[in-house]
Scaffold this active site. Structure first.
Site, PDB file in Angstrom:
ATOM      1  N   CYS A 126       0.885  -1.183  -0.078  1.00 10.29           N
ATOM      2  CA  CYS A 126      -0.025   0.089   0.136  1.00 10.29           C
ATOM      3  C   CYS A 126       0.888   1.258   0.043  1.00 10.29           C
ATOM      4  O   CYS A 126       0.378   2.544  -0.077  1.00 10.29           O
ATOM      5  CB  CYS A 126      -0.751  -0.051   1.238  1.00 10.29           C
ATOM      6  SG  CYS A 126      -2.032  -1.488   1.124  1.00 10.29           S
ATOM      7  N   HIS A 265      -3.019   7.002   2.651  1.00 10.37           N
ATOM      8  CA  HIS A 265      -3.747   5.704   2.062  1.00 10.37           C
ATOM      9  C   HIS A 265      -4.995   5.398   2.722  1.00 10.37           C
ATOM     10  O   HIS A 265      -5.211   5.598   4.150  1.00 10.37           O
ATOM     11  CB  HIS A 265      -2.790   4.571   2.438  1.00 10.37           C
ATOM     12  CG  HIS A 265      -3.238   3.195   2.107  1.00 10.37           C
ATOM     13  ND1 HIS A 265      -3.815   2.798   0.983  1.00 10.37           N
ATOM     14  CD2 HIS A 265      -3.283   1.780   3.103  1.00 10.37           C
ATOM     15  CE1 HIS A 265      -4.039   1.630   1.189  1.00 10.37           C
ATOM     16  NE2 HIS A 265      -3.892   0.934   2.259  1.00 10.37           N
ATOM     17  N   ASN A 295      -9.990  -0.672   0.525  1.00 12.08           N
ATOM     18  CA  ASN A 295      -8.774  -0.648   0.453  1.00 12.08           C
ATOM     19  C   ASN A 295      -8.051  -0.867  -1.085  1.00 12.08           C
ATOM     20  O   ASN A 295      -8.215  -2.074  -1.275  1.00 12.08           O
ATOM     21  CB  ASN A 295      -8.128  -1.326   1.606  1.00 12.08           C
ATOM     22  CG  ASN A 295      -6.496  -1.242   1.557  1.00 12.08           C
ATOM     23  OD1 ASN A 295      -6.048  -0.839   0.609  1.00 12.08           O
ATOM     24  ND2 ASN A 295      -6.145  -1.572   2.714  1.00 12.08           N
TER      25      ASN A 295
HETATM   26  O1  UT7 Z   1      -3.611  -1.580   3.918  1.00 10.37           O
HETATM   27  C1  UT7 Z   1      -2.625  -1.482   4.677  1.00 10.37           C
HETATM   28  C2  UT7 Z   1      -2.849  -2.305   5.916  1.00 10.37           C
HETATM   29  N1  UT7 Z   1      -4.265  -2.736   6.162  1.00 10.37           N
HETATM   30  C3  UT7 Z   1      -4.722  -2.007   7.171  1.00 10.37           C
HETATM   31  O2  UT7 Z   1      -4.296  -1.084   7.687  1.00 10.37           O
HETATM   32  C4  UT7 Z   1      -5.908  -2.804   8.140  1.00 10.37           C
HETATM   33  C5  UT7 Z   1      -5.510  -2.598   9.585  1.00 10.37           C
HETATM   34  N2  UT7 Z   1      -6.588  -3.284  10.393  1.00 10.37           N
HETATM   35  C6  UT7 Z   1      -7.758  -2.845  10.534  1.00 10.37           C
HETATM   36  O3  UT7 Z   1      -8.550  -2.137   9.732  1.00 10.37           O
HETATM   37  C7  UT7 Z   1      -8.941  -3.767  11.492  1.00 10.37           C
HETATM   38  O4  UT7 Z   1      -7.907  -4.209  12.176  1.00 10.37           O
HETATM   39  C8  UT7 Z   1      -9.923  -4.571  10.654  1.00 10.37           C
HETATM   40  C9  UT7 Z   1     -10.871  -3.949  10.241  1.00 10.37           C
HETATM   41  C10 UT7 Z   1      -9.064  -5.561   9.986  1.00 10.37           C
HETATM   42  C11 UT7 Z   1     -10.555  -5.485  11.929  1.00 10.37           C
HETATM   43  O5  UT7 Z   1     -11.067  -4.704  12.920  1.00 10.37           O
HETATM   44  P1  UT7 Z   1     -10.767  -4.879  14.324  1.00 10.37           P
HETATM   45  O6  UT7 Z   1     -11.714  -3.824  15.014  1.00 10.37           O
HETATM   46  O7  UT7 Z   1      -9.381  -4.873  14.499  1.00 10.37           O
HETATM   47  O8  UT7 Z   1     -11.757  -6.367  14.568  1.00 10.37           O
HETATM   48  P2  UT7 Z   1     -10.849  -7.730  15.024  1.00 10.37           P
HETATM   49  O9  UT7 Z   1      -9.919  -8.263  14.137  1.00 10.37           O
HETATM   50  O10 UT7 Z   1     -10.293  -7.435  16.354  1.00 10.37           O
HETATM   51  O11 UT7 Z   1     -12.227  -8.501  15.187  1.00 10.37           O
HETATM   52  C12 UT7 Z   1     -13.145  -8.201  16.178  1.00 10.37           C
HETATM   53  C13 UT7 Z   1     -14.396  -9.273  15.985  1.00 10.37           C
HETATM   54  C14 UT7 Z   1     -13.557 -10.926  15.776  1.00 10.37           C
HETATM   55  O12 UT7 Z   1     -14.681 -11.568  16.488  1.00 10.37           O
HETATM   56  P3  UT7 Z   1     -14.735 -12.234  18.100  1.00 10.37           P
HETATM   57  O13 UT7 Z   1     -13.140 -12.764  18.018  1.00 10.37           O
HETATM   58  O14 UT7 Z   1     -14.299 -10.951  18.886  1.00 10.37           O
HETATM   59  O15 UT7 Z   1     -15.568 -13.003  18.394  1.00 10.37           O
HETATM   60  C15 UT7 Z   1     -13.853 -11.074  14.367  1.00 10.37           C
HETATM   61  O16 UT7 Z   1     -13.899 -12.249  14.256  1.00 10.37           O
HETATM   62  O17 UT7 Z   1     -14.946  -9.247  14.642  1.00 10.37           O
HETATM   63  C16 UT7 Z   1     -14.964 -10.411  13.869  1.00 10.37           C
HETATM   64  N3  UT7 Z   1     -14.929 -10.076  12.305  1.00 10.37           N
HETATM   65  C17 UT7 Z   1     -15.851  -9.769  11.941  1.00 10.37           C
HETATM   66  N4  UT7 Z   1     -17.435  -9.751  11.979  1.00 10.37           N
HETATM   67  C18 UT7 Z   1     -18.146  -9.589  11.035  1.00 10.37           C
HETATM   68  C19 UT7 Z   1     -14.076  -9.690  11.735  1.00 10.37           C
HETATM   69  N5  UT7 Z   1     -14.125  -9.596  10.220  1.00 10.37           N
HETATM   70  C20 UT7 Z   1     -15.523  -9.460  10.344  1.00 10.37           C
HETATM   71  C21 UT7 Z   1     -16.590  -9.241   9.153  1.00 10.37           C
HETATM   72  N6  UT7 Z   1     -17.618  -9.244   9.637  1.00 10.37           N
HETATM   73  N7  UT7 Z   1     -16.018  -8.999   8.232  1.00 10.37           N
END
Ligand code: UT7
Length: 338
Positions: A126, A265, A295
């Site tokens: 990215c 980004h 993204n």
């Molecule tokens: O492009 C350059 C690099 N990329 C980025 O900069 C992305 C950086 N990271 C992020 O944007 C965020 O960390 C995410 C959007 C990927 C995830 O958000 P988060 O608030 O960090 O969520 P998490 O990974 O801590 O997940 C929270 C919960 C989990 O469930 P449990 O374990 O708490 O029961 C996930 O399984 O959300 C769940 N989850 C979803 N639920 C519904 C993860 N993806 C989804 C989804 N729909 N698509």
């Protein structure tokens, strides 16, 4: 006061890399969060609140990476009023190349008929556009009259696991392009601060196809998909982008109040809001189009730049700050006088 007298590096009369034209191309098909609800266990509410993404464009037939890149390039060339034959270099930043060889840049060269250019791809995830613009800037310092086509182009839909809700909801396809050349009137790129940390590469990765050499096959190969430790990437992204920007501003005796427009980004609205608050920059001075495209990795900044340019968001002489973060890890920031 003439523009040059207001420059932070006013003693420097060397040619700087200016952007003569911008262009972008998005696939026709829009995939909404509601569409994704029918594919994986997710919801519009989760995606919108956790990421800020409402829809993304997904490539279809006739929209291969190089084809999106070529259309974006034609638009940038038209704005710059430059013919393909005038180009001496074509660089495509991508992590979803059409093929491993030839490079996507060579495909673009062939499509454009840019017979006088040499062409190659760069891989900086990215951060690819900021790395590419810094590269162009260095060519321009040696050869100010050089005309360079820089493109960020991705078809990440071909590289995500459509059964993994942690990643498939985040990414989109598209391409953005700029035509770069030199100017000595005070405009152009005047600073950059690019960084990498390969020791954190495991946080965000995409494997290549499985090895044809059985001796080189690895047990941990799970398919050529994007894999990400989202939470860890999130924390590093905010901290490292803030660090990159504040260091760069300090180097040039600037403060965040000197920035007319920040084009970051586009990965996650919560990352952008965090970054904005830490830097202390007003919302109206940050360009955000994430909700529409998701993204798009190396394409995100040049697509945003093209939209900002066509919306008249930059006036001649404005200071524009670019800031990126991606797998590698790779990140950085870059300053230019528009
Ligand atoms: O492009 C350059 C690099 N990329 C980025 O900069 C992305 C950086 N990271 C992020 O944007 C965020 O960390 C995410 C959007 C990927 C995830 O958000 P988060 O608030 O960090 O969520 P998490 O990974 O801590 O997940 C929270 C919960 C989990 O469930 P449990 O374990 O708490 O029961 C996930 O399984 O959300 C769940 N989850 C979803 N639920 C519904 C993860 N993806 C989804 C989804 N729909 N698509």
């Amino acid at each position: 006061m003439p523009l040059a007298n207001t420059l932070p590096d006013q003693m420097d009369r060397m040619a700087k890399a200016v952007i003569l034209g911008t262009g972008s191309c998005l696939p026709v098909r829009t995939v909404s969060n509601a569409d994704l609800e029918r594919m994986v266990d997710t919801s519009d509410e989760w995606i919108a609140t956790r990421t800020g993404i409402r829809q993304r464009r997904i490539a279809g037939a006739g929209e291969q990476n190089y084809q999106l890149a070529t259309k974006a390039a034609r638009r940038a060339l038209a704005m710059a009023d430059i013919s393909p034959e005038e180009l001496e270099l074509i660089v495509v930043a991508t992590i979803s190349p059409h093929m491993l060889m030839p490079s996507t840049a060579c495909f673009v060269q062939a499509e454009l008929g840019a017979a006088n250019a040499f062409a190659y791809d760069i891989s900086a995830a990215c951060a690819g556009f900021t790395y590419g613009l810094d590269l162009a800037r260095n060519y321009i310092q040696n050869r100010p009259d050089m005309k360079i086509l820089l493109i960020g182009s991705e078809t990440l839909s071909a590289r995500v696991n459509w059964e993994d809700r942690n990643t498939c909801v985040l990414f989109g396809d598209g391409a953005g392009a700029v035509v770069v050349s030199g100017a000595t009137d005070g405009r152009g790129v005047f600073g950059s601060n690019l960084r990498s940390d390969g020791t954190l590469g495991n946080l965000l990765s995409m494997d290549s196809p499985e090895s044809c050499n059985p001796d080189l096959r690895r047990e941990e190969w799970h398919g050529a998909f994007i894999r990400m430790s989202g939470g860890d990437v999130f924390k590093h992204a905010v901290r490292l982008m803030e660090d990159s920007v504040t260091t760069l501003l300090r180097r040039h005796n600037l403060t965040i109040d000197d920035i007319d427009l920040l084009i970051p980004h586009q990965a996650n609205i919560r990352i952008l809001n965090n970054l904005r608050e830490r830097l202390g920059i007003a919302e109206e001075r940050v360009f955000i189009n994430l909700s529409q495209y998701g993204n798009t990795s190396a394409a995100s900044v040049p697509i945003a730049l093209d939209e900002a340019c066509r919306q008249g968001r930059m006036a001649r002489g404005d200071i524009v700050l670019f800031c990126t973060f991606g797998g590698g890890l790779t990140w950085g920031s870059l300053l230019m006088r528009w």
